[in-house]
Design a protein around this motif. Structure first.
Motif, PDB file in Angstrom:
ATOM      1  N   GLN A 394      -7.662  -8.619  21.290  1.00 26.37           N
ATOM      2  CA  GLN A 394      -6.609  -8.572  21.199  1.00 26.37           C
ATOM      3  C   GLN A 394      -6.298  -7.332  20.872  1.00 26.37           C
ATOM      4  O   GLN A 394      -4.635  -6.825  20.467  1.00 26.37           O
ATOM      5  N   LEU A 395      -7.136  -5.772  21.592  1.00 23.54           N
ATOM      6  CA  LEU A 395      -6.134  -4.940  20.832  1.00 23.54           C
ATOM      7  C   LEU A 395      -4.817  -4.576  22.852  1.00 23.54           C
ATOM      8  O   LEU A 395      -4.605  -5.120  23.281  1.00 23.54           O
ATOM      9  N   PRO A 396      -3.471  -4.396  21.559  1.00 19.17           N
ATOM     10  CA  PRO A 396      -3.208  -3.835  22.817  1.00 19.17           C
ATOM     11  C   PRO A 396      -3.115  -3.364  24.169  1.00 19.17           C
ATOM     12  O   PRO A 396      -4.680  -2.091  24.252  1.00 19.17           O
ATOM     13  N   ARG A 397      -2.618  -4.163  25.338  1.00 18.14           N
ATOM     14  CA  ARG A 397      -3.430  -4.006  26.781  1.00 18.14           C
ATOM     15  C   ARG A 397      -2.851  -2.354  27.183  1.00 18.14           C
ATOM     16  O   ARG A 397      -3.908  -1.174  27.869  1.00 18.14           O
ATOM     17  N   GLN A 398      -1.471  -2.158  26.232  1.00 15.75           N
ATOM     18  CA  GLN A 398      -1.496  -0.541  26.776  1.00 15.75           C
ATOM     19  C   GLN A 398      -0.988   0.410  25.670  1.00 15.75           C
ATOM     20  O   GLN A 398      -0.310   0.002  24.800  1.00 15.75           O
ATOM     21  N   LEU A 399      -1.850   1.079  25.292  1.00 12.06           N
ATOM     22  CA  LEU A 399      -1.871   2.490  25.008  1.00 12.06           C
ATOM     23  C   LEU A 399      -1.221   3.233  24.314  1.00 12.06           C
ATOM     24  O   LEU A 399      -0.869   3.768  23.515  1.00 12.06           O
ATOM     25  N   TYR A 400      -0.514   3.004  25.317  1.00  8.74           N
ATOM     26  CA  TYR A 400       0.111   4.249  25.856  1.00  8.74           C
ATOM     27  C   TYR A 400       1.463   4.419  25.954  1.00  8.74           C
ATOM     28  O   TYR A 400       1.498   3.746  26.948  1.00  8.74           O
ATOM     29  N   ASP A 401       2.761   5.005  25.809  1.00  9.21           N
ATOM     30  CA  ASP A 401       3.894   5.269  26.825  1.00  9.21           C
ATOM     31  C   ASP A 401       3.750   6.015  27.539  1.00  9.21           C
ATOM     32  O   ASP A 401       4.290   7.480  26.910  1.00  9.21           O
ATOM     33  N   ARG A 402       4.051   6.543  28.694  1.00 15.10           N
ATOM     34  CA  ARG A 402       3.435   8.079  29.774  1.00 15.10           C
ATOM     35  C   ARG A 402       4.962   7.667  29.987  1.00 15.10           C
ATOM     36  O   ARG A 402       4.859   9.258  31.353  1.00 15.10           O
ATOM     37  N   SER A 403       5.519   7.225  30.200  1.00  9.98           N
ATOM     38  CA  SER A 403       7.320   7.521  30.657  1.00  9.98           C
ATOM     39  C   SER A 403       7.934   8.562  30.433  1.00  9.98           C
ATOM     40  O   SER A 403       8.760   9.356  30.702  1.00  9.98           O
ATOM     41  N   ASN A 404       7.038   9.349  28.822  1.00  9.61           N
ATOM     42  CA  ASN A 404       8.771  10.701  29.248  1.00  9.61           C
ATOM     43  C   ASN A 404       7.124  12.514  28.886  1.00  9.61           C
ATOM     44  O   ASN A 404       6.255  12.119  28.979  1.00  9.61           O
ATOM     45  N   GLU A 405       7.266  12.760  29.230  1.00  7.89           N
ATOM     46  CA  GLU A 405       7.180  14.671  29.270  1.00  7.89           C
ATOM     47  C   GLU A 405       6.811  14.828  28.506  1.00  7.89           C
ATOM     48  O   GLU A 405       7.269  14.423  27.099  1.00  7.89           O
ATOM     49  N   MET A 406       5.098  15.311  28.364  1.00  5.28           N
ATOM     50  CA  MET A 406       5.226  15.816  26.772  1.00  5.28           C
ATOM     51  C   MET A 406       5.136  17.291  26.290  1.00  5.28           C
ATOM     52  O   MET A 406       5.749  18.191  27.585  1.00  5.28           O
ATOM     53  N   PRO A 407       5.828  17.477  25.438  1.00  7.41           N
ATOM     54  CA  PRO A 407       6.569  19.107  25.510  1.00  7.41           C
ATOM     55  C   PRO A 407       5.119  20.181  25.456  1.00  7.41           C
ATOM     56  O   PRO A 407       4.065  19.826  25.023  1.00  7.41           O
ATOM     57  N   VAL A 408       5.690  21.516  25.609  1.00  8.57           N
ATOM     58  CA  VAL A 408       4.599  22.710  25.886  1.00  8.57           C
ATOM     59  C   VAL A 408       4.925  23.704  25.152  1.00  8.57           C
ATOM     60  O   VAL A 408       4.358  25.172  25.784  1.00  8.57           O
ATOM     61  N   ASN A 409       5.564  23.575  24.582  1.00 10.67           N
ATOM     62  CA  ASN A 409       6.612  25.423  23.792  1.00 10.67           C
ATOM     63  C   ASN A 409       5.712  25.509  22.897  1.00 10.67           C
ATOM     64  O   ASN A 409       4.941  26.727  22.680  1.00 10.67           O
ATOM     65  N   ASP A 410       4.859  24.868  22.380  1.00  6.31           N
ATOM     66  CA  ASP A 410       3.769  25.306  21.040  1.00  6.31           C
ATOM     67  C   ASP A 410       2.403  24.024  20.874  1.00  6.31           C
ATOM     68  O   ASP A 410       2.213  23.042  20.971  1.00  6.31           O
ATOM     69  N   VAL A 411       1.726  24.142  20.228  1.00  8.15           N
ATOM     70  CA  VAL A 411       0.270  23.944  19.578  1.00  8.15           C
ATOM     71  C   VAL A 411       0.926  22.493  19.243  1.00  8.15           C
ATOM     72  O   VAL A 411       0.783  21.480  18.971  1.00  8.15           O
ATOM     73  N   ALA A 412       1.602  22.895  17.986  1.00 11.11           N
ATOM     74  CA  ALA A 412       2.215  21.868  16.906  1.00 11.11           C
ATOM     75  C   ALA A 412       3.158  21.444  16.801  1.00 11.11           C
ATOM     76  O   ALA A 412       2.603  19.752  16.914  1.00 11.11           O
TER      77      ALA A 412
END
Length: 558
Positions: A394-412
């Protein structure tokens, strides 16, 4: 964006439904057997709703002044109530940093009875511990998805252990059993592992999959020493954990001060991204972890019930109870072997500490034990063989959407949406080994094993690159580069000299960018020119690379 948000909400709703069903299955099929076999006395207290519903938690453990509290502050992007940071041992208590509507400190006794927090089981450690336990509550995006647990810095020697008034190792183990990740922090200047720190790490046995190491303050040593320190850390942890598997070690400097050695900034950024990716995975993986923990708990409860039932069956009918009970306790190893063989139970599911199990048995009367009920066994077997696999489906097959790039400007910003922001691609590296003399500590200079040597220098980033570049087409036709004609080379060399190359005869990054931007070529074409010309990958241009770059610029503009 609306479609992506809808997919995220659907995945979160499916995960929440699995958690609710898991909670109901525990109460219906496993809890009755635990209650009948005194599982809470021999192992851990019965699970509460708060333990199922709680946010994922991260336990930070390390010796004093390794940067545990600074790491939390860096992660949150702000100060938190009650934080104490300094080079001396400053954190003298366990601190649970949790989300709340306002900023305040919650005493340990109140924290344990809070209905929405999973800390009720800590009451068993008594007032001496609860007086050294507190909650730091504040509104923070990171804490909406995870809870952080800071621990007192571990010192060398036995004095502080005797004066604590509570069992520090057992408290750490309690948190380790319930947390989602254990971060062991090390100072790059102090790799020694004290006796108590070793005991704490050894108490995490059975939870090795949760352990990660953080080699903190790594910017304060140069590249060569960092590689030696890294090798020494891996060797030391291998001796403590006694396992051939290698732990994941994150290298960096997790505070808000400038880097001392900036030539490693690229490595630190990639390591930080990997760590943030791991932390980001926790909320979505919490359902899987809770299922995994319940399976381990069910297997242990099954073994415990068979042991209790067997001890009950061995008691005489009329007299000699005390004598027989002492005999059984004195030869627990034989009891375990008998139950293992007769019930066909995996030996790995049995308690590992015979002495501790026997000590608890001495306080009980075996004649009052309950015999195992077949109904309880059938329910537990159905839980493991039918219900748990169904929940996994029952758990979602795709847990993550990896289509976008994560920002890297600050940790928050990186952690602001832990549950929904996709992790960056993992850092892949190739490491070679060689025999070296010397090491991180003088007294172990001759006994250090093979340590990683300095890896090949990574190719410097293209200064004209956009945030995301499309992967190269493996079927693209290969065209040979045309070298500048001989008569033009002198002209390019003269132009090269006007930009004041350094002592190595190269233009550094800023000079090279200035030279190429002066051609008024657009950024897309400058990116392609750099990729073709800067083939040495050191972020600079020598006269040959510069000549090729200028030749290509002229070809594009022609």
């Amino acid at each position: 964006m609306a479609a992506e948000a809808s997919q995220v909400n659907e995945r979160d709703a499916a995960t929440a439904q699995v958690i609710d069903e898991l909670k109901a299955l525990y109460k219906e099929k496993l809890l009755p057997m635990e209650q009948a076999s005194k599982f809470d006395y021999f192992h851990t207290p019965f699970m509460t709703d708060a333990e199922f519903d709680s946010r994922p938690s991260v336990l930070l453990v390390g010796q004093y002044s390794t940067g545990k509290t600074s790491f939390i502050r860096y992660l949150l992007g702000t100060d938190f109530p009650g934080q104490r940071i300094g080079p001396e041992p400053t954190t003298d208590r366990f601190v649970a940093v949790v989300h709340g509507d306002d900023e305040h400190i919650v005493p340990g006794n109140a924290l344990c009875v809070a209905p929405d927090l999973p800390f009720r089981g800590l009451e068993k450690f008594g007032m001496s511990f609860l007086n050294k336990f507190e909650g730091s509550q504040l509104p923070n995006k990171v804490l909406e998805n995870i809870t952080l647990v800071d621990t007192p810095g571990i010192l060398s020697g036995s004095k502080q252990r005797d004066d604590r008034g509570y069992d520090f190792v057992q408290v750490c183990r309690w948190f380790a059993e319930r947390c989602d990740m254990i971060l062991l922090l090390f100072d790059a200047h102090k790799l020694d592992i004290s006796d108590e720190f070793r005991t704490v790490i050894e108490s995490f046995k059975g939870h090795d999959d949760k352990i990660r190491c953080v080699l903190n303050k790594a910017d304060q040593i140069d590249r060569q020493r960092l590689m030696r320190v890294y090798g020494a850390l891996m060797w030391a942890m291998g001796k403590v954990l006694k396992t051939p598997e290698v732990l994941r070690v994150y290298i960096g400097s997790f505070w808000d001060q400038p880097l001392l050695y900036e030539d490693l900034a690229n490595l630190f950024e990639k390591e930080e991204n990997d760590l943030m990716s791991d932390l980001r995975d926790l909320p979505r993986n919490s359902a899987v972890r809770k299922i995994n923990e319940l399976v381990k708990r069910a297997r242990l409860a099954k073994v415990n019930a068979h042991l209790i039932s067997y001890l009950k069956s061995q008691m005489p009918s009329f007299s000699g109870h005390a004598k027989k009970q002492k005999e059984l306790i004195a030869d627990l190893a034989k009891v375990f072997r008998t139950v293992h063989k007769t019930q066909n139970l995996p030996i790995g599911d049995f308690p590992t500490d015979l002495q501790a199990f026997g000590a608890k048995l001495t306080e009980l009367n075996f004649t009052k034990f309950n015999k195992i009920k077949q109904k309880h066994l059938d329910q537990t077997e159905q839980l493991l063989s039918v219900d748990i696999p169904r929940l996994m489906e029952q758990l979602p097959r795709q847990l993550y959407d990896r289509s976008n790039e994560m920002p890297v400007n600050d940790v928050a910003a990186k952690m602001a949406s832990i549950a929904t922001t996709p992790p960056p691609p993992p850092l892949s590296s190739t490491t070679s080994y060689s025999r070296e003399n010397g090491g991180a500590a003088a007294e172990e200079e001759e006994s250090l094993p093979d340590v990683p040597v300095e890896p090949p220098k990574p190719k410097a980033a293209n200064p004209f690159a956009k945030k995301a570049e499309k992967a190269a087409n493996p079927f693209a036709k290969k065209t040979a580069l045309v070298w500048p004609p001989g008569e033009k080379k002198a002209e390019y060399d003269a132009l090269f000299a006007t930009f004041n190359p350094n002592a190595e005869g190269k233009l550094d990054g800023e000079q090279a960018v200035e030279a190429l931007q002066s051609t008024d070529l657009d950024q897309d074409n400058l990116f392609k020119v750099w990729e073709l010309a800067a083939h040495r990958g050191d972020g600079m241009l020598d006269s040959e690379e510069f000549a090729l770059a200028m030749f290509l610029v002229e070809k594009v503009k022609a």
